[in-house]
Design an enzyme around this catalytic site. Structure first.
Site, PDB file in Angstrom:
ATOM      1  N   GLY A   1       8.927  38.904  59.477  1.00  0.00           N
ATOM      2  CA  GLY A   1       9.175  39.459  60.813  1.00  0.00           C
ATOM      3  C   GLY A   1      10.412  38.941  61.512  1.00  0.00           C
ATOM      4  O   GLY A   1      10.525  39.052  62.734  1.00  0.00           O
ATOM      5  N   SER A   2      11.401  38.456  60.746  1.00  0.00           N
ATOM      6  CA  SER A   2      12.584  37.920  61.433  1.00  0.00           C
ATOM      7  C   SER A   2      13.386  39.028  62.127  1.00  0.00           C
ATOM      8  O   SER A   2      13.981  38.791  63.184  1.00  0.00           O
ATOM      9  CB  SER A   2      13.468  37.135  60.465  1.00  0.00           C
TER      10      SER A   2
ATOM     11  N   MET B   1       7.342  47.514  53.505  1.00  0.00           N
ATOM     12  CA  MET B   1       7.629  47.618  52.077  1.00  0.00           C
ATOM     13  C   MET B   1       6.865  48.733  51.368  1.00  0.00           C
ATOM     14  O   MET B   1       6.706  48.705  50.150  1.00  0.00           O
ATOM     15  CB  MET B   1       7.377  46.266  51.398  1.00  0.00           C
ATOM     16  N   ARG B   2       6.396  49.739  52.121  1.00  0.00           N
ATOM     17  CA  ARG B   2       5.788  50.895  51.456  1.00  0.00           C
ATOM     18  C   ARG B   2       6.607  52.146  51.763  1.00  0.00           C
ATOM     19  O   ARG B   2       7.306  52.198  52.773  1.00  0.00           O
ATOM     20  CB  ARG B   2       4.359  51.089  51.943  1.00  0.00           C
TER      21      ARG B   2
ATOM     22  N   ASN C   1      15.010  52.595  59.618  1.00  0.00           N
ATOM     23  CA  ASN C   1      14.706  51.503  58.690  1.00  0.00           C
ATOM     24  C   ASN C   1      15.932  50.606  58.564  1.00  0.00           C
ATOM     25  O   ASN C   1      17.062  51.090  58.586  1.00  0.00           O
ATOM     26  CB  ASN C   1      14.362  52.085  57.305  1.00  0.00           C
TER      27      ASN C   1
ATOM     28  N   HIS D   1      17.800  48.115  55.930  1.00  0.00           N
ATOM     29  CA  HIS D   1      17.789  47.884  54.485  1.00  0.00           C
ATOM     30  C   HIS D   1      18.922  46.918  54.123  1.00  0.00           C
ATOM     31  O   HIS D   1      20.046  47.058  54.615  1.00  0.00           O
ATOM     32  CB  HIS D   1      17.973  49.213  53.738  1.00  0.00           C
TER      33      HIS D   1
END
Ligand code: GAR
Length: 203
Positions: free
Chosen positions: A14-15, A94-95, A111, A113
């Site tokens: 959760g950073s 991560m899904r 998102n 990435h």
């Protein structure tokens, strides 16, 4: 302008969520977090959210690792809607996102990435970059669609891969950049400086 209401989804420590929450608290990002959800009941992101007194939601884990069953993802989408989320932020989720979330929030999901997409989609992008021997990598914030890490890019930060970089040192440097990029993108979406795929305030 009233704050943009954020639903956060994460599977890990959760950073990125923390960087965003701090920027909100500092008054730099005109947003509020209305829900933090995770598919991992022990995830650090939930601990952080609890510590901040935020509403949290834990998905049932289901029988796949890479995606949620449709009915479980539907519950997640309903919870985010009930909480009043306008923008869904994938911060280390991560899904793969499937139809239930896209039906409710398509054009309103971003998102973060850890690579310069379209290079190195998927898992452990920093390791992929090291193995490929590229001289430059970075991080990307993009819109989420049905293609894994495939939606259109909103903004990127680049950095050199340094001689002697390990997977750990490279990921740590990318994360420092992520912690700058994600709050900046949310700030600019909230203020209208970045164009939305589907603006919640016009739905
Ligand atoms: C981040 O580096 C993020 O870019 C990555 O997971 C990490 C989560 O860290 N996400 C992906 O690889 C998604 N494809 P965090 O839990 O400390 O924010």
């Amino acid at each position: 302008m009233r704050p943009l209401r954020l639903g956060i989804l994460g599977s890990g420590k959760g950073s990125n969520f923390l960087a965003l929450a701090r920027a909100i608290q500092a008054g730099v990002v005109p947003a509020e977090v209305v829900c933090v959800a995770s598919d991992q009941s022990q995830a650090g992101i939930l601990e952080l959210a609890r510590g901040m007194g935020l509403r949290i939601f834990v998905c049932r884990s289901g029988s796949f690792q890479t995606k949620l069953e449709p009915e479980i993802e539907e519950e997640l989408a309903e919870e985010l809607s009930r909480a009043g989320a306008e923008l869904v932020v994938l911060a280390g989720y991560m899904r793969v996102v499937k139809a239930p979330l896209l039906r409710s929030f398509g054009g309103r999901i971003i998102n973060i990435h850890p690579s310069l997409l379209p290079a190195f989609p998927g898992l452990k992008a920093w390791e992929q970059a090291l193995r490929a021997g590229v001289k430059e990598t970075g991080c990307t914030v993009h819109w989420v669609n049905e293609v894994v890490d495939g939606g259109s890019t909103i903004r990127q930060l680049k950095m050199p891969v340094q001689p002697g970089d390990t997977a750990e040192s490279l990921h740590a440097r990318i994360q420092t950049a992520e912690h700058r990029l994600l709050p900046e993108v949310v700030r600019d979406l909230a203020s209208g400086k970045i164009a939305w795929e589907r603006d919640p305030r016009r739905i």
